[in-house]
Write a protein that holds these residues in place. Structure first.
Motif, PDB file in Angstrom:
ATOM      1  N   ALA A   1       8.507 -31.494  37.753  1.00  0.00           N
ATOM      2  CA  ALA A   1       8.324 -31.465  39.202  1.00  0.00           C
ATOM      3  C   ALA A   1       7.351 -30.350  39.556  1.00  0.00           C
ATOM      4  O   ALA A   1       7.258 -29.335  38.850  1.00  0.00           O
ATOM      5  N   THR A   2       6.616 -30.534  40.629  1.00  0.00           N
ATOM      6  CA  THR A   2       5.747 -29.483  41.153  1.00  0.00           C
ATOM      7  C   THR A   2       6.531 -28.707  42.195  1.00  0.00           C
ATOM      8  O   THR A   2       6.922 -29.251  43.234  1.00  0.00           O
ATOM      9  N   VAL A   3       6.807 -27.456  41.895  1.00  0.00           N
ATOM     10  CA  VAL A   3       7.603 -26.601  42.773  1.00  0.00           C
ATOM     11  C   VAL A   3       6.824 -25.322  43.022  1.00  0.00           C
ATOM     12  O   VAL A   3       6.394 -24.650  42.071  1.00  0.00           O
ATOM     13  N   GLU A   4       6.610 -25.009  44.285  1.00  0.00           N
ATOM     14  CA  GLU A   4       5.852 -23.819  44.677  1.00  0.00           C
ATOM     15  C   GLU A   4       4.493 -23.779  43.993  1.00  0.00           C
ATOM     16  O   GLU A   4       4.045 -22.753  43.487  1.00  0.00           O
ATOM     17  N   GLY A   5       3.848 -24.959  43.942  1.00  0.00           N
ATOM     18  CA  GLY A   5       2.478 -25.039  43.461  1.00  0.00           C
ATOM     19  C   GLY A   5       2.308 -25.076  41.953  1.00  0.00           C
ATOM     20  O   GLY A   5       1.171 -25.106  41.464  1.00  0.00           O
ATOM     21  N   ARG A   6       3.412 -25.100  41.210  1.00  0.00           N
ATOM     22  CA  ARG A   6       3.322 -25.120  39.747  1.00  0.00           C
ATOM     23  C   ARG A   6       4.181 -26.237  39.180  1.00  0.00           C
ATOM     24  O   ARG A   6       5.216 -26.585  39.749  1.00  0.00           O
ATOM     25  N   GLU A   7       3.726 -26.805  38.055  1.00  0.00           N
ATOM     26  CA  GLU A   7       4.543 -27.815  37.392  1.00  0.00           C
ATOM     27  C   GLU A   7       5.696 -27.136  36.668  1.00  0.00           C
ATOM     28  O   GLU A   7       5.494 -26.205  35.883  1.00  0.00           O
TER      29      GLU A   7
END
Length: 226
Positions: free
Chosen positions: A79-85
């Protein structure tokens, strides 16, 4: 086995229930975790684990007669969370009468680690977005675990004669002490009676207090399974 990628919302329970473990065993000199395989009565097959704490969760799942499936490391979640995978492999998928439960096993001492909290937090949101349950499981009470670990020694039905199991199951052991039940004389070896009584407790036909060490005066009550 081939790797299959799909959107999280399209990953059906049937698909995940047949998944092979995402990781293979990691054996290396000086490793901190104790990996192995556990023969599960629920699965009638071996299930892998990567730590002693995961093994404890396996024991509890196997002892829970409501659990119908135990799938280790069922998928890699991205998942992409806070701009990071972000990437995370849950420890277990359990399926019971109420549906799926995604389980992450973590020592209580690590739950305050910001990285651990972050990882478990976004994982929980994704799992619960499906309407599924999510569980973070830490160390259980020592006595309870010891009792379940002991009973697990009597879990394999292949080691028991069905006729004898049914005969003792139909006897009225409810209300007896464990010492009295283990001393019941039905014309077979005492060791067979003893093993069969514990097999019936493991299978939840009979119930004992798991919060205290077993003794001859431990009371037997009716189990939830009939």
């Amino acid at each position: 086995m081939a790797e299959l990628s799909t959107d999280w919302g399209l990953a059906t329970l049937d698909l995940l229930s047949t998944a092979a473990p995402w990781r293979t065993f990691r054996w290396y000199r000086g490793q901190k975790h104790y990996s192995g395989t556990y023969w599960s009565a629920t699965e009638c097959a071996h299930v892998i684990y990567e730590s002693r704490l995961e093994l404890a969760r396996l024991l509890y799942a196997d002892f829970d007669f409501a659990v119908r499936r135990i799938v280790p490391q069922p998928f890699l979640l991205k998942a992409t969370v806070e701009g990071r995978e972000r990437r995370h492999v849950p420890d277990f998928l359990l399926v019971d009468a109420d549906g799926p439960v995604i389980v992450d096993v973590k020592p209580a001492a690590r739950l305050d680690d910001p990285k651990v909290r972050f990882s478990l937090g976004w994982s929980r949101k994704l799992v619960e977005s499906r309407g599924w349950r999510y569980e973070v499981w830490s160390e259980p009470p020592a006595v309870e675990l010891g009792n379940i670990r002991f009973l697990a020694g009597f879990r394999n039905p292949r080691h028991f004669e069905r006729v004898l199991v049914e005969r003792i199951r139909l006897d009225d052991l409810v209300g007896l002490t464990l010492g009295e039940a283990l001393s019941v004389d039905i014309g077979v070896a005492a060791a067979l009676v003893r093993a069969t009584v514990f097999h019936l407790i493991w299978n939840r036909y009979l119930t004992v207090d798991l919060d205290e060490p077993f003794t001859g005066s431990t009371m037997i009550t009716k189990g939830p399974r009939q």
